[in-house]
Design an enzyme around this catalytic site. Structure first.
Site, PDB file in Angstrom:
ATOM      1  N   LYS A   1       0.854  -1.185   0.000  1.00  0.00           N
ATOM      2  CA  LYS A   1       0.000   0.000   0.000  1.00  0.00           C
ATOM      3  C   LYS A   1       0.895   1.241   0.000  1.00  0.00           C
ATOM      4  CE  LYS A   1      -1.846   2.913   2.613  1.00  0.00           C
ATOM      5  NZ  LYS A   1      -1.710   4.091   1.726  1.00  0.00           N
TER       6      LYS A   1
ATOM      7  N   GLY B   1       6.963   5.365   7.783  1.00  0.00           N
ATOM      8  CA  GLY B   1       6.099   6.533   7.835  1.00  0.00           C
ATOM      9  C   GLY B   1       6.312   7.299   9.117  1.00  0.00           C
TER      10      GLY B   1
ATOM     11  N   GLY C   1       2.823   4.914  12.581  1.00  0.00           N
ATOM     12  CA  GLY C   1       3.637   3.831  13.132  1.00  0.00           C
ATOM     13  C   GLY C   1       3.031   3.269  14.409  1.00  0.00           C
TER      14      GLY C   1
ATOM     15  N   GLU D   1       9.946   1.827  10.255  1.00  0.00           N
ATOM     16  CA  GLU D   1      10.975   2.825   9.943  1.00  0.00           C
ATOM     17  C   GLU D   1      10.303   4.172  10.108  1.00  0.00           C
ATOM     18  OE1 GLU D   1      14.064   2.286   9.293  1.00  0.00           O
ATOM     19  OE2 GLU D   1      14.164   0.214   8.596  1.00  0.00           O
TER      20      GLU D   1
ATOM     21  N   CYS E   1      13.607  11.313   5.985  1.00  0.00           N
ATOM     22  CA  CYS E   1      13.629  10.850   7.373  1.00  0.00           C
ATOM     23  C   CYS E   1      14.994  11.067   7.997  1.00  0.00           C
ATOM     24  CB  CYS E   1      13.267   9.379   7.425  1.00  0.00           C
ATOM     25  SG  CYS E   1      14.311   8.357   6.379  1.00  0.00           S
TER      26      CYS E   1
ATOM     27  N   GLU F   1      10.356  16.507  14.800  1.00  0.00           N
ATOM     28  CA  GLU F   1      10.642  16.373  13.367  1.00  0.00           C
ATOM     29  C   GLU F   1       9.762  17.340  12.561  1.00  0.00           C
ATOM     30  OE1 GLU F   1       9.166  12.938  11.090  1.00  0.00           O
ATOM     31  OE2 GLU F   1      11.208  12.657  10.351  1.00  0.00           O
TER      32      GLU F   1
HETATM   33  P1  NAD Z   1       2.485   8.635   7.196  1.00  0.00           P
HETATM   34  O1  NAD Z   1       2.723   7.883   8.471  1.00  0.00           O
HETATM   35  O2  NAD Z   1       1.440   9.664   7.166  1.00  0.00           O
HETATM   36  O3  NAD Z   1       2.132   7.608   6.031  1.00  0.00           O
HETATM   37  C1  NAD Z   1       2.986   6.528   5.699  1.00  0.00           C
HETATM   38  C2  NAD Z   1       2.146   5.410   5.129  1.00  0.00           C
HETATM   39  O4  NAD Z   1       1.357   4.859   6.172  1.00  0.00           O
HETATM   40  C3  NAD Z   1       1.170   5.849   4.050  1.00  0.00           C
HETATM   41  O5  NAD Z   1       1.066   4.842   3.065  1.00  0.00           O
HETATM   42  C4  NAD Z   1      -0.128   5.976   4.811  1.00  0.00           C
HETATM   43  O6  NAD Z   1      -1.257   5.829   3.997  1.00  0.00           O
HETATM   44  C5  NAD Z   1      -0.007   4.841   5.805  1.00  0.00           C
HETATM   45  N1  NAD Z   1      -0.764   4.991   7.045  1.00  0.00           N
HETATM   46  C6  NAD Z   1      -0.982   6.115   7.762  1.00  0.00           C
HETATM   47  N2  NAD Z   1      -1.738   5.838   8.849  1.00  0.00           N
HETATM   48  C7  NAD Z   1      -1.982   4.512   8.828  1.00  0.00           C
HETATM   49  C8  NAD Z   1      -2.705   3.618   9.675  1.00  0.00           C
HETATM   50  N3  NAD Z   1      -3.340   4.050  10.760  1.00  0.00           N
HETATM   51  N4  NAD Z   1      -2.748   2.316   9.355  1.00  0.00           N
HETATM   52  C9  NAD Z   1      -2.106   1.862   8.267  1.00  0.00           C
HETATM   53  N5  NAD Z   1      -1.427   2.645   7.408  1.00  0.00           N
HETATM   54  C10 NAD Z   1      -1.356   3.966   7.689  1.00  0.00           C
HETATM   55  O7  NAD Z   1       3.897   9.230   6.772  1.00  0.00           O
HETATM   56  P2  NAD Z   1       4.208  10.181   5.527  1.00  0.00           P
HETATM   57  O8  NAD Z   1       3.729  11.544   5.856  1.00  0.00           O
HETATM   58  O9  NAD Z   1       3.765   9.552   4.254  1.00  0.00           O
HETATM   59  O10 NAD Z   1       5.794  10.150   5.540  1.00  0.00           O
HETATM   60  C11 NAD Z   1       6.556  10.971   6.327  1.00  0.00           C
HETATM   61  C12 NAD Z   1       7.078  10.256   7.558  1.00  0.00           C
HETATM   62  O11 NAD Z   1       7.769   9.067   7.172  1.00  0.00           O
HETATM   63  C13 NAD Z   1       8.082  11.082   8.318  1.00  0.00           C
HETATM   64  O12 NAD Z   1       7.857  11.017   9.710  1.00  0.00           O
HETATM   65  C14 NAD Z   1       9.411  10.427   7.974  1.00  0.00           C
HETATM   66  O13 NAD Z   1      10.422  10.626   8.923  1.00  0.00           O
HETATM   67  C15 NAD Z   1       9.024   9.007   7.829  1.00  0.00           C
HETATM   68  N6  NAD Z   1      10.001   8.292   6.998  1.00  0.00           N
HETATM   69  C16 NAD Z   1      10.830   7.372   7.579  1.00  0.00           C
HETATM   70  C17 NAD Z   1      11.790   6.729   6.818  1.00  0.00           C
HETATM   71  C18 NAD Z   1      12.713   5.710   7.437  1.00  0.00           C
HETATM   72  O14 NAD Z   1      13.250   4.884   6.704  1.00  0.00           O
HETATM   73  N7  NAD Z   1      12.921   5.714   8.734  1.00  0.00           N
HETATM   74  C19 NAD Z   1      11.907   7.008   5.469  1.00  0.00           C
HETATM   75  C20 NAD Z   1      11.051   7.961   4.908  1.00  0.00           C
HETATM   76  C21 NAD Z   1      10.103   8.582   5.681  1.00  0.00           C
END
Ligand code: NAD
Length: 506
Positions: free
Chosen positions: A182, A235, A240, A257, A291, A392
């Site tokens: 997804k 995410g 998370g 992650e 990230c 962040e």
């Molecule tokens: P997000 O958490 O909003 O979304 C990430 C993914 O999770 C999306 O596909 C979203 O649809 C899904 N999602 C959100 N809520 C969910 C739930 N309740 N159940 C299941 N799926 C759900 O994050 P974002 O805004 O897309 O990305 C930015 C974040 O990602 C930042 O905090 C960044 O630091 C982190 N990130 C981490 C890494 C790493 O490798 N550590 C890499 C890139 C980004």
């Protein structure tokens, strides 16, 4: 001059080897962050669609060609997929830029590097070796075999959509699992295009499925599905936490992650020109939407004034503009909520007492008015207890903190809830060798920043996540260890010791 297609593309879900709309025919818009225009329509998968996809993945895992395939053959499919990605790198990169507004140069670089993950894990597929332990009981042989876990839910964010999905997909498939992906609701197009290549590579239907939709709806239905065995999530903190809680309900295996507030530490003995470039790349590349952004710059007091002056001059020279153009240094912010969050944090920094020495506002003007741009922003007089140093932002906002000694730098660097990455700029050999061990972060760069590799485990300490992606470690995260005991001695002892015939008679 790059010309964007004018037509709005309607995308489809990829489930069990078939293309289909969402069961309720609903779509949401994906907006090009530079033009501000809708450029594609993405199906909003329902819980029913999720169920169909997970069941297809479960079927493919339990019976049929994938379940019976040798690891060597699996590896060959991964190789073929790698070759197809290499042949389609430009198209994939372009789709990502239209979705997330990052620079084409960066996305192309990512796409050209992406096949390496499939080659590396394809090669590893038939090197997943179990072991035989030394004999401990007479006539009993014990061995350990490694088996795939089952159906994997791979959930990724918008900032590097394919890279962060492939970090999950390649080891999961090499280990023999099946996958339901997804992608982020802001960046689904490249993953759906990649799905076209699965067929071409020869993956049987159901092995890889792509469903699109909003996190709290489609993502939630996916992680709560009873036939999901393993969740791989990248995410933010809120998502998370929700995923971890969903996993806990039925003890699903999980890797997370998450975010970071990574320290980038410049010592007085650093090669200053390199350190300036490294500090700028650490936070302003990808407009800080990464990230591993080096969002806290720790600078030693003896070089502080001169360093900050050079840094501000260099960062201020960045050209903002169309991410498709080769001479653009910084593109737009990917989404309106992300833009608002960044603007709010600029106010948080000011209210906390930090001094804005560069930027601090939206960038407008010719070529900048259709998208949401933020000027590269630098705050000085930041102390590590300020919110701007602890939370962040995920934007082009750098906080500079002054330190005196190495011990103090370590204390500040580790004084954070996160632990994803850290940078060190020094020419002192002892420091380069000894300091990484003192930093509580999953990746430490010395005289470099933002380097990743398929060979190098990546992941976070503390709130930055659980588990590791990449390298040999990652394949273990998609396997279960099974102990097998084989007894070759006849005459199994009775469990009811007192009633053994020989004992009673004796
Ligand atoms: P997000 O958490 O909003 O979304 C990430 C993914 O999770 C999306 O596909 C979203 O649809 C899904 N999602 C959100 N809520 C969910 C739930 N309740 N159940 C299941 N799926 C759900 O994050 P974002 O805004 O897309 O990305 C930015 C974040 O990602 C930042 O905090 C960044 O630091 C982190 N990130 C981490 C890494 C790493 O490798 N550590 C890499 C890139 C980004």
């Amino acid at each position: 001059m790059y010309e964007r297609a004018k037509t709005v593309e309607k995308l489809s879900l990829y489930v069990d080897g078939q293309w289909r709309p969402a069961s309720n025919q609903s779509y949401f818009d994906s907006v090009d962050p530079y033009t501000g225009q809708v450029w594609s329509q993405v199906p909003s998968a329902t819980a029913e669609d999720v169920d169909v996809a997970v069941r297809a993945a479960h079927r493919a895992f339990t019976s049929g060609p994938w379940a019976e395939m040798t690891p060597t053959h699996r590896g060959r499919l991964l190789y073929r997929l790698g070759d197809l990605i290499a042949a389609n790198a430009e198209k994939l990169g372009e789709l990502e830029v239209r979705d997330n507004g990052k620079l084409l140069a960066e996305m192309l670089g990512q796409m050209r590097y992406l096949p390496e993950w499939f080659y590396y894990y394809g090669g590893l597929a038939d090197k997943i070796e179990g072991s035989v332990t030394p004999a401990e009981r007479p006539g009993v042989t014990h061995f350990i075999r490694y088996e795939p876990i089952g159906v994997v839910a791979a959930i990724s964010p918008w900032n590097s959509p394919l890279v962060l999905t492939v970090w999950k997909l390649a080891p999961a498939l090499a280990a023999g699992n099946t996958v339901v992906v997804k992608p982020s609701e802001y960046s689904s197009a490249s993953m759906l295009y990649l799905a076209k290549l699965f067929d071409e590579a020869g993956f049987p239907p159901g092995v890889i499925n792509v469903i699109t939709g909003i996190g709290r709806e489609t993502g939630d239905a996916l992680v709560n599905h009873p036939l999901i065995d393993r969740i791989a999530f990248t995410g933010g903190e809120a998502g998370g936490r929700a995923v971890y809680q969903a996993a806990a309900k039925s003890f699903k295996r999980v890797s997370l992650e998450l975010g970071g507030k990574s320290p980038n530490i410049v010592f007085e003995d650093a090669h200053l020109e390199d350190a300036v470039k490294g500090a700028v790349a650490g936070i302003f590349a990808a407009a800080g939407q990464t990230c591993m952004a080096g969002s806290r710059l720790l600078v030693q007091d003896t070089i502080y004034d001169a360093f900050v002056e050079r840094l501000v001059a260099f960062a201020g020279s960045a050209k903002l503009g169309d991410p498709m153009q080769a001479d653009t240094d910084i593109g737009p912010i990917a989404t309106p909520p992300q833009f608002q969050k960044i603007m709010d944090y600029i106010e948080v920094a000011k209210a906390g007492g930090a001094t804005c020495v560069l930027g601090g506002e939206r960038a407008t003007g010719p070529g900048l008015d259709t998208g949401l741009f933020v000027k590269p922003t630098i705050f000085t007089n930041v102390t590590n207890d300020m919110r701007i140093a602890q939370e962040e932002v995920f934007g082009p906002i750098l906080s500079i903190i002054k330190f005196r000694t190495e011990d103090e730098a370590v204390q500040i660097a580790n004084d954070t809830a996160y632990g994803l990455a850290a940078g060190i700029w020094t020419q002192d050999l002892d420091r380069a060798i000894n300091l990484p061990a003192r930093l509580r972060a999953g990746t430490v760069w010395v005289n470099a920043y933002r380097v990743v590799s398929y060979l190098a485990p990546f992941g976070g300490f503390k709130n930055s996540g659980i588990g590791r992606e990449n390298g040999k470690e990652a394949i273990r995260e998609y396997l279960e260890a099974k102990s097998v005991f084989i007894n070759t001695k006849r005459g199994v002892p009775s469990p009811f010791v007192m009633r053994l015939p020989s004992v009673e008679q004796g």
